[in-house]
Design a protein around this motif. Structure first.
Motif, PDB file in Angstrom:
ATOM      1  N   LEU A  16     -53.275 -12.590 -68.313  1.00  0.00           N
ATOM      2  CA  LEU A  16     -53.924 -13.717 -68.928  1.00  0.00           C
ATOM      3  C   LEU A  16     -54.149 -14.935 -67.857  1.00  0.00           C
ATOM      4  O   LEU A  16     -53.612 -15.010 -66.682  1.00  0.00           O
ATOM      5  N   HIS A  17     -55.162 -15.303 -68.158  1.00  0.00           N
ATOM      6  CA  HIS A  17     -55.715 -16.649 -67.287  1.00  0.00           C
ATOM      7  C   HIS A  17     -55.780 -18.009 -68.100  1.00  0.00           C
ATOM      8  O   HIS A  17     -56.280 -18.038 -69.352  1.00  0.00           O
ATOM      9  N   THR A  38     -56.213 -20.395 -60.393  1.00  0.00           N
ATOM     10  CA  THR A  38     -57.333 -20.156 -59.541  1.00  0.00           C
ATOM     11  C   THR A  38     -57.728 -18.553 -59.447  1.00  0.00           C
ATOM     12  O   THR A  38     -56.976 -17.874 -59.738  1.00  0.00           O
ATOM     13  N   PRO A  39     -58.800 -18.256 -58.866  1.00  0.00           N
ATOM     14  CA  PRO A  39     -59.082 -16.908 -58.818  1.00  0.00           C
ATOM     15  C   PRO A  39     -58.375 -15.880 -58.197  1.00  0.00           C
ATOM     16  O   PRO A  39     -57.996 -14.869 -58.536  1.00  0.00           O
ATOM     17  N   ASP A  40     -58.045 -16.754 -56.950  1.00  0.00           N
ATOM     18  CA  ASP A  40     -56.814 -15.695 -56.098  1.00  0.00           C
ATOM     19  C   ASP A  40     -55.570 -15.525 -56.751  1.00  0.00           C
ATOM     20  O   ASP A  40     -55.123 -14.597 -56.496  1.00  0.00           O
ATOM     21  N   ALA A  90     -62.269 -11.703 -59.160  1.00  0.00           N
ATOM     22  CA  ALA A  90     -60.765 -11.488 -59.022  1.00  0.00           C
ATOM     23  C   ALA A  90     -60.568 -10.051 -59.947  1.00  0.00           C
ATOM     24  O   ALA A  90     -59.901  -9.555 -59.237  1.00  0.00           O
ATOM     25  N   VAL A  91     -61.176  -9.963 -60.963  1.00  0.00           N
ATOM     26  CA  VAL A  91     -60.770  -8.612 -61.743  1.00  0.00           C
ATOM     27  C   VAL A  91     -61.444  -7.483 -60.862  1.00  0.00           C
ATOM     28  O   VAL A  91     -60.726  -6.465 -60.786  1.00  0.00           O
ATOM     29  N   TYR A  92     -62.642  -7.639 -60.690  1.00  0.00           N
ATOM     30  CA  TYR A  92     -63.173  -6.607 -59.793  1.00  0.00           C
ATOM     31  C   TYR A  92     -62.460  -6.410 -58.523  1.00  0.00           C
ATOM     32  O   TYR A  92     -62.249  -5.030 -58.146  1.00  0.00           O
TER      33      TYR A  92
END
Length: 98
Positions: A16-17, A38-40, A90-92
């Motif tokens: 989860l984000h 953050t995306p990272d 990030a998922v990719y």
């Protein structure tokens, strides 16, 4: 002798984000307030989830993304003004090990 024992834990792993929102779900052991997302960091979270399932049987190597567009709860991966497509990137990157 090769160890052929498999992890037979059939619970599914959730990612989860959730920046700056209270998160509680029946699958979360410890509810809390998550800040500083953050995306990272999200990518690292996804990679940790992948490491949790790598020893499971293929049909149980499932990671559930919670949630795609829960804007009201602050839990989303759709593009936003702060990070653009960062959450999706990030998922990719996690899926493609980049």
């Amino acid at each position: 002798m090769k160890n052929t024992q498999r992890n037979h834990d059939h619970r599914h792993t959730h990612i989860l984000h959730a920046p700056e929102r209270l998160v509680y779900h029946r699958t979360v052991q410890t509810p809390g307030i998550y800040t500083g997302a953050t995306p990272d960091k999200f990518k690292q979270h996804i990679m940790q989830a992948f490491s949790l399932i790598k020893d499971k049987e293929p049909e149980h190597q499932i990671v559930i993304l919670k949630s795609w567009n829960e804007w009201g709860e602050g839990n989303y991966v759709e593009p936003d003004q702060e990070f653009g497509h960062g959450w999706l990137d990030a998922v990719y990157k996690a899926i493609n090990n980049k």
